[in-house]
Write a protein that holds these residues in place. Structure first.
Motif, PDB file in Angstrom:
ATOM      1  N   PHE A   1       0.853  -1.194   0.000  1.00  0.00           N
ATOM      2  CA  PHE A   1       0.000   0.000   0.000  1.00  0.00           C
ATOM      3  C   PHE A   1       0.882   1.236   0.000  1.00  0.00           C
ATOM      4  O   PHE A   1       2.057   1.179   0.359  1.00  0.00           O
ATOM      5  CB  PHE A   1      -0.955   0.004   1.199  1.00  0.00           C
ATOM      6  N   ARG A   2       0.310   2.346  -0.434  1.00  0.00           N
ATOM      7  CA  ARG A   2       1.017   3.620  -0.480  1.00  0.00           C
ATOM      8  C   ARG A   2       0.617   4.484   0.711  1.00  0.00           C
ATOM      9  O   ARG A   2      -0.511   4.387   1.201  1.00  0.00           O
ATOM     10  CB  ARG A   2       0.694   4.382  -1.771  1.00  0.00           C
ATOM     11  N   ARG A   3       1.534   5.316   1.150  1.00  0.00           N
ATOM     12  CA  ARG A   3       1.197   6.288   2.191  1.00  0.00           C
ATOM     13  C   ARG A   3       0.001   7.118   1.735  1.00  0.00           C
ATOM     14  O   ARG A   3      -0.043   7.632   0.610  1.00  0.00           O
ATOM     15  CB  ARG A   3       2.392   7.211   2.448  1.00  0.00           C
ATOM     16  N   GLY A   4      -1.003   7.234   2.575  1.00  0.00           N
ATOM     17  CA  GLY A   4      -2.177   8.032   2.262  1.00  0.00           C
ATOM     18  C   GLY A   4      -3.223   7.309   1.438  1.00  0.00           C
ATOM     19  O   GLY A   4      -4.265   7.898   1.108  1.00  0.00           O
ATOM     20  N   GLU A   5      -2.994   6.054   1.099  1.00  0.00           N
ATOM     21  CA  GLU A   5      -3.963   5.311   0.291  1.00  0.00           C
ATOM     22  C   GLU A   5      -5.215   5.018   1.115  1.00  0.00           C
ATOM     23  O   GLU A   5      -5.127   4.713   2.310  1.00  0.00           O
ATOM     24  CB  GLU A   5      -3.352   4.009  -0.205  1.00  0.00           C
TER      25      GLU A   5
END
Length: 319
Positions: A145-149
């Motif tokens: 996952f990406r930061r802020g997803e």
């Protein structure tokens, strides 16, 4: 005239030194720093953010050097680690060709949805709120996952992975499988997942439970009794007699057939086991004291094995 040429040469040399030195020599970062490039961001907007982050001294100078000395490749979206002292050349190369940071959230085999929900909600780098996902809809695995997803996007990937795997696995179903639909496969696999912690036993447990279903015998799995009480969390006490007798649609100690729905999120091996159960006549199994089970065909054999297990527990001081 000669003097002017000399001055021009000096200026050109200084300009070249400024370009090259600022591009390849060490940069402004005093420590490693994570830097995020938003989806669709341009090099210009990224340069402004790099300047704000202290990774470069001047966005305009960086853009000029990138145009003259850098590659014309586009930059990637994602989160990148910029090392301390990284030159402008290295920063641009990282954004163009580097590997984005991988952040993982892991769903172990047999983790119920209520605990997956808690794990996702506790991850501070994800955003948004989500309801508890449908039980059995998530494929246990590790997910990037990406930061802020948004958390909802991560859940959607977990559910898509389950749908994809289940479709492929269902196509391999053997004639010995008792389940008639993919949903039944997930339900039975969720029981198998809770009935044994040993991968090598999954097909045997699936075989015994399939035999029970085939003859209309109750599955008799304690985990199905506990599930409507805790939604998959540990019970933390002995099951009450009233709970064992409660004819709710999950309790396979009070009703015949499959529970009404999954009692956890089964993994690939548990699903594969119910689609290709072990060829066995066993109807019963009980713990053997080593983490595994003794499988038996008759009630008399089962009672003897259960007596041995009780003796082991008494010797351990558990009874």
């Amino acid at each position: 005239m000669r003097r002017l040429i000399l001055i021009a040469g000096v200026i050109a040399a200084l300009a070249l030194a400024w370009l090259a030195g600022g591009w390849w020599l060490g940069g402004a970062l005093e420590r490693d720093r994570e830097f995020t490039v938003a989806q669709g961001a341009s090099l210009t907007s990224a340069a402004r953010e790099l300047e704000k982050a202290g990774a470069i001294k001047s966005a305009n100078s960086f853009l000029l050097r990138a145009k003259v000395l850098g590659s014309g490749d586009g930059i990637q979206a994602g989160e990148f680690l910029l090392p301390a002292g990284a030159s402008e050349a290295r920063i641009l190369d990282t954004l163009q060709n580097g590997q984005p940071l991988r952040r993982l959230v892991t769903v172990p085999e047999g983790m119920p949805s209520i605990l997956v929900h808690e794990r996702l909600m506790a991850e501070p780098l994800l955003t948004g709120t989500i309801p508890v996902p449908a039980e059995g809809s998530l494929l246990p695995d590790s997910y990037d996952f990406r930061r802020g997803e948004p958390r909802a996007a991560v859940v959607a990937r977990m559910q898509a992975a389950m749908r994809d795997y289940l479709a492929k696995a269902w196509a391999t179903r053997k004639p010995s499988a008792v389940v008639k639909t993919p949903q039944e496969a997930v339900i039975l696999a969720s029981v198998v997942e809770k009935e044994t912690a040993l991968a090598k036993e999954r097909r045997m447990v699936a075989g015994a439970l399939s035999n029970r279903l085939r003859i209309g015998m109750m599955l008799g799995a304690d985990a199905t009794t506990i599930y409507p009480i805790t939604r998959g969390k540990p019970l933390g006490r002995m099951i009450r007699v009233s709970e064992l007798r409660d004819p709710n649609p999950y309790n396979t100690r009070a009703i015949a057939g499959l529970p009404v729905g999954p009692i956890t999120n089964p993994g690939r091996e548990a699903i594969a086991a119910v689609l290709d159960p072990a060829p066995t006549k066993a109807l019963y199994y009980v713990a053997d004291g080593t983490g595994g089970h003794v499988f038996t065909e008759t009630l008399e054999q089962h009672n003897a094995a259960a007596a041995r297990w009780r003796a082991i527990r008494r010797a351990r001081g558990e009874m």
